[in-house]
Design a protein around this motif. Structure first.
Motif, PDB file in Angstrom:
ATOM      1  N   VAL A 168      -7.450   2.638   2.481  1.00  0.00           N
ATOM      2  CA  VAL A 168      -5.837   3.369   1.832  1.00  0.00           C
ATOM      3  C   VAL A 168      -5.416   4.670   1.515  1.00  0.00           C
ATOM      4  O   VAL A 168      -5.701   5.701   0.609  1.00  0.00           O
ATOM      5  CB  VAL A 168      -6.148   2.267  -0.344  1.00  0.00           C
ATOM      6  CG1 VAL A 168      -5.168   2.279  -0.472  1.00  0.00           C
ATOM      7  CG2 VAL A 168      -6.970   0.944  -0.258  1.00  0.00           C
ATOM      8  N   VAL A 169      -3.679   4.052   1.700  1.00  0.00           N
ATOM      9  CA  VAL A 169      -2.873   5.669   1.874  1.00  0.00           C
ATOM     10  C   VAL A 169      -1.634   5.287   1.248  1.00  0.00           C
ATOM     11  O   VAL A 169      -0.713   4.722   1.603  1.00  0.00           O
ATOM     12  CB  VAL A 169      -2.732   5.527   2.969  1.00  0.00           C
ATOM     13  CG1 VAL A 169      -1.253   7.620   3.031  1.00  0.00           C
ATOM     14  CG2 VAL A 169      -3.692   6.345   4.437  1.00  0.00           C
ATOM     15  N   TYR A 208      -1.346   0.892   4.570  1.00  0.00           N
ATOM     16  CA  TYR A 208      -0.507   1.812   3.910  1.00  0.00           C
ATOM     17  C   TYR A 208       0.332   1.152   2.927  1.00  0.00           C
ATOM     18  O   TYR A 208       1.168   0.298   3.062  1.00  0.00           O
ATOM     19  CB  TYR A 208       0.428   2.369   4.940  1.00  0.00           C
ATOM     20  CG  TYR A 208      -0.708   2.424   6.555  1.00  0.00           C
ATOM     21  CD1 TYR A 208      -0.666   4.649   5.248  1.00  0.00           C
ATOM     22  CD2 TYR A 208      -0.359   2.474   7.516  1.00  0.00           C
ATOM     23  CE1 TYR A 208      -1.274   5.084   7.002  1.00  0.00           C
ATOM     24  CE2 TYR A 208      -1.713   3.160   8.543  1.00  0.00           C
ATOM     25  CZ  TYR A 208      -1.354   4.593   8.274  1.00  0.00           C
ATOM     26  OH  TYR A 208      -2.312   5.557   9.020  1.00  0.00           O
ATOM     27  N   VAL A 209       0.363   2.275   1.661  1.00  0.00           N
ATOM     28  CA  VAL A 209       1.435   1.798   0.659  1.00  0.00           C
ATOM     29  C   VAL A 209       2.901   2.441   0.738  1.00  0.00           C
ATOM     30  O   VAL A 209       3.017   3.183   0.221  1.00  0.00           O
ATOM     31  CB  VAL A 209       0.829   1.371  -0.446  1.00  0.00           C
ATOM     32  CG1 VAL A 209       1.496   1.119  -1.564  1.00  0.00           C
ATOM     33  CG2 VAL A 209      -0.315   1.277  -0.644  1.00  0.00           C
ATOM     34  N   THR A 218       9.648   6.159   6.415  1.00  0.00           N
ATOM     35  CA  THR A 218       8.393   5.424   6.072  1.00  0.00           C
ATOM     36  C   THR A 218       7.807   4.376   7.077  1.00  0.00           C
ATOM     37  O   THR A 218       6.986   4.128   7.727  1.00  0.00           O
ATOM     38  CB  THR A 218       8.364   6.564   4.572  1.00  0.00           C
ATOM     39  OG1 THR A 218       8.136   7.830   4.853  1.00  0.00           O
ATOM     40  CG2 THR A 218       6.591   5.098   4.841  1.00  0.00           C
ATOM     41  N   TRP A 219       9.123   3.267   6.442  1.00  0.00           N
ATOM     42  CA  TRP A 219       9.156   1.463   6.628  1.00  0.00           C
ATOM     43  C   TRP A 219       9.136   1.655   8.288  1.00  0.00           C
ATOM     44  O   TRP A 219       7.809   0.945   8.790  1.00  0.00           O
ATOM     45  CB  TRP A 219      10.136   1.130   6.314  1.00  0.00           C
ATOM     46  CG  TRP A 219       9.503  -0.044   5.626  1.00  0.00           C
ATOM     47  CD1 TRP A 219      10.185  -1.123   6.453  1.00  0.00           C
ATOM     48  CD2 TRP A 219       8.325  -1.470   5.257  1.00  0.00           C
ATOM     49  NE1 TRP A 219       9.647  -2.658   6.361  1.00  0.00           N
ATOM     50  CE2 TRP A 219       8.080  -2.280   6.000  1.00  0.00           C
ATOM     51  CE3 TRP A 219       7.028  -0.342   4.717  1.00  0.00           C
ATOM     52  CZ2 TRP A 219       7.498  -3.006   5.491  1.00  0.00           C
ATOM     53  CZ3 TRP A 219       5.993  -1.208   4.634  1.00  0.00           C
ATOM     54  CH2 TRP A 219       6.521  -2.291   5.060  1.00  0.00           C
ATOM     55  N   SER A 220      10.052   2.272   8.647  1.00  0.00           N
ATOM     56  CA  SER A 220       9.482   2.006  10.437  1.00  0.00           C
ATOM     57  C   SER A 220       8.664   2.075  10.866  1.00  0.00           C
ATOM     58  O   SER A 220       8.543   2.312  11.923  1.00  0.00           O
ATOM     59  CB  SER A 220      11.345   1.991  11.155  1.00  0.00           C
ATOM     60  OG  SER A 220      11.668   3.334  10.593  1.00  0.00           O
ATOM     61  N   VAL A 232      -4.009  -2.867  10.820  1.00  0.00           N
ATOM     62  CA  VAL A 232      -3.062  -1.615  10.047  1.00  0.00           C
ATOM     63  C   VAL A 232      -1.985  -2.593   9.093  1.00  0.00           C
ATOM     64  O   VAL A 232      -2.217  -4.176   9.264  1.00  0.00           O
ATOM     65  CB  VAL A 232      -1.855  -0.918  10.846  1.00  0.00           C
ATOM     66  CG1 VAL A 232      -1.145  -0.645   9.712  1.00  0.00           C
ATOM     67  CG2 VAL A 232      -2.998   0.081  11.975  1.00  0.00           C
ATOM     68  N   SER A 233      -2.711  -3.066   7.704  1.00  0.00           N
ATOM     69  CA  SER A 233      -2.359  -4.004   7.391  1.00  0.00           C
ATOM     70  C   SER A 233      -0.689  -3.188   6.062  1.00  0.00           C
ATOM     71  O   SER A 233      -1.069  -1.619   6.112  1.00  0.00           O
ATOM     72  CB  SER A 233      -3.193  -4.246   5.733  1.00  0.00           C
ATOM     73  OG  SER A 233      -3.926  -4.995   6.085  1.00  0.00           O
ATOM     74  N   LEU A 234       0.808  -3.008   5.323  1.00  0.00           N
ATOM     75  CA  LEU A 234       1.191  -2.596   5.168  1.00  0.00           C
ATOM     76  C   LEU A 234       1.676  -2.910   3.646  1.00  0.00           C
ATOM     77  O   LEU A 234       2.135  -4.580   3.438  1.00  0.00           O
ATOM     78  CB  LEU A 234       2.224  -2.480   6.495  1.00  0.00           C
ATOM     79  CG  LEU A 234       1.970  -1.715   7.615  1.00  0.00           C
ATOM     80  CD1 LEU A 234       3.631  -2.280   8.117  1.00  0.00           C
ATOM     81  CD2 LEU A 234       1.827  -0.217   7.213  1.00  0.00           C
ATOM     82  N   LEU A 235       2.102  -2.578   2.923  1.00  0.00           N
ATOM     83  CA  LEU A 235       2.610  -2.890   1.542  1.00  0.00           C
ATOM     84  C   LEU A 235       3.732  -2.247   1.264  1.00  0.00           C
ATOM     85  O   LEU A 235       3.659  -0.840   1.030  1.00  0.00           O
ATOM     86  CB  LEU A 235       1.126  -2.928   0.567  1.00  0.00           C
ATOM     87  CG  LEU A 235       2.002  -3.571  -0.628  1.00  0.00           C
ATOM     88  CD1 LEU A 235       1.479  -5.056  -0.368  1.00  0.00           C
ATOM     89  CD2 LEU A 235       1.114  -3.077  -1.713  1.00  0.00           C
ATOM     90  N   ARG A 236       4.876  -2.858   1.154  1.00  0.00           N
ATOM     91  CA  ARG A 236       6.250  -2.054   1.025  1.00  0.00           C
ATOM     92  C   ARG A 236       6.415  -1.771  -1.217  1.00  0.00           C
ATOM     93  O   ARG A 236       6.904  -3.597  -1.080  1.00  0.00           O
ATOM     94  CB  ARG A 236       7.614  -2.104   1.578  1.00  0.00           C
ATOM     95  CG  ARG A 236       8.508  -1.665   1.441  1.00  0.00           C
ATOM     96  CD  ARG A 236       9.684  -1.371   2.312  1.00  0.00           C
ATOM     97  NE  ARG A 236      10.994  -1.104   1.871  1.00  0.00           N
ATOM     98  CZ  ARG A 236      11.148  -0.090   1.793  1.00  0.00           C
ATOM     99  NH1 ARG A 236      10.262   0.955   2.483  1.00  0.00           N
ATOM    100  NH2 ARG A 236      12.235   0.615   0.927  1.00  0.00           N
TER     101      ARG A 236
END
Ligand code: UDP
Ligand code: MG
Length: 330
Positions: free
Chosen positions: A17-18, A50-51, A59-61, A73-77
């Motif tokens: 978790v980052v 990644y959060v 960062t998001w792109s 990889v999972s992404l949470l924004r």
């Protein structure tokens, strides 16, 4: 490196978790290191979450590109910047199976230690925390104040908070489940990890310099963070105010006897203006400090009483979901 398979025969599951806030430069350097570290452990089902803590840069792109190239990889924004403690909470909330390893996005916590973390977890530890034996690339002022802070909070807090230990750690499934029950708004994660208890062990490591970009924690932010830590895990400052009040009252009483006695014996020629000013100012100051201390706790109580959600999610892209497909968080 080969590890003993999990006792149940099931594969070992681990999510790295980052939390990242404006880390567009560091993340492309960090991800290959995490991939290589995951490959070091045989039979490990590794994932990376990644959060994006409301970053205002690319960062998001950058993260979407990483997710498109790696199905683990999972992404949470989050809907805005909520701060590292909340971003980590949001990430850990999404880890539904296996253990979690928390890393900083800037590479200061070396992912290469992952096999050692997993090994200690497999030996039965629930909370394997990285303890810094050296901090590289950080100024002396930060090192000294950090060392001082860990000593003070270690003394004040009834919850064990190991010194020189940050968020770099592995949490077992049961430690994660326990942590998820702690929903307080004022989150000092190092304290919460300690509060949970279970079996913990330190893994000494050298903290590396940041790979790219700059620190997100200035001194004012660190000071407020320290206040959160102390008020969240100790009521000692309130007691100090009480003792300070008692001591001042005692001294004032003795002083009053002396003043009255002197006036009775030698008469009162309306002298002593400087003494009076000194006493008024001192007492005024002490009272304001005590009020401020009470205010610190009261303000936090107010935050808690509002019962707002800890964070709001803007996008949740679970591992394997192609870029663009977004659904509600689990
Ligand atoms: N971070 C975050 N939200 C914030 C500030 C920081 O998620 O509001 C992340 C940041 O991207 C990094 C970690 O927290 O992964 C530690 O931050 P930083 O390296 O700036 O702190 P330092 O190592 O200088 O104490
Ligand atoms: Mg850092």
């Amino acid at each position: 490196m080969t590890l003993i398979p999990a006792p149940s025969g099931l594969p070992l599951k681990l999510t790295v978790v980052v939390a990242a806030f404006n880390e567009a430069q560091a993340l492309p350097l960090l991800h290959p290191r995490i991939q290589a570290a995951l490959a070091l452990v045989d039979g490990l089902q590794g994932r990376v979450l990644y959060v994006d803590d409301g970053s205002s840069d690319d960062t998001w792109s950058v993260l979407q590109a990483l997710a498109a190239a790696d199905s683990r990889v999972s992404l949470l924004r989050l809907s805005r910047n909520f701060g590292k403690e909340v971003a980590l909470t949001a990430g850990l909330d999404q880890v539904s199976e296996g253990a979690a390893l928390i890393l900083d996005a800037d590479g200061q916590d070396p992912p290469e230690l992952l096999p050692q973390f997993v090994q200690l977890w497999q030996q039965g530890f629930d909370n394997v925390h990285g303890t810094r034996i050296a901090r590289e690339g950080e100024g002396w002022l930060k090192r000294v104040t950090a060392a001082l802070f860990y000593r003070v909070i270690g003394r004040l807090s009834r919850t064990p908070i190991p010194a020189d230990t940050g968020d770099f750690r592995l949490l077992s499934p049961r430690a994660l489940a326990a942590l998820r029950q702690l929903r307080e708004r004022q989150r000092f994660m190092k304290g919460l990890f300690g509060w949970v208890g279970f079996r913990h062990v330190a893994l000494p490591y050298r903290r590396e310099p940041r790979m790219a970009g700059g620190s997100k924690f200035g001194f004012w932010k660190l000071w407020n963070f320290a206040l959160d830590g102390v008020t969240g895990f100790s009521t000692a400052p309130l007691r100090v105010a009480t003792y300070l009040g008692l001591a001042t009252a005692g001294l004032a009483f003795a002083f009053a006897i002396w003043v009255v006695g002197k006036a009775l014996l030698f008469g009162d020629r309306v002298a002593g203006w400087p003494t009076m000013m000194a006493v008024i100012l001192l007492l005024g100051g002490v009272q304001l400090i005590a009020l401020g201390l009470i205010g610190e706790y009261l303000g936090r109580l107010y935050e808690e009483a509002k019962q707002r959600p800890l964070y709001l999610v803007e996008s949740w892209l679970p591992a394997g979901v192609a870029q663009g497909a977004e659904d509600e968080p689990a």
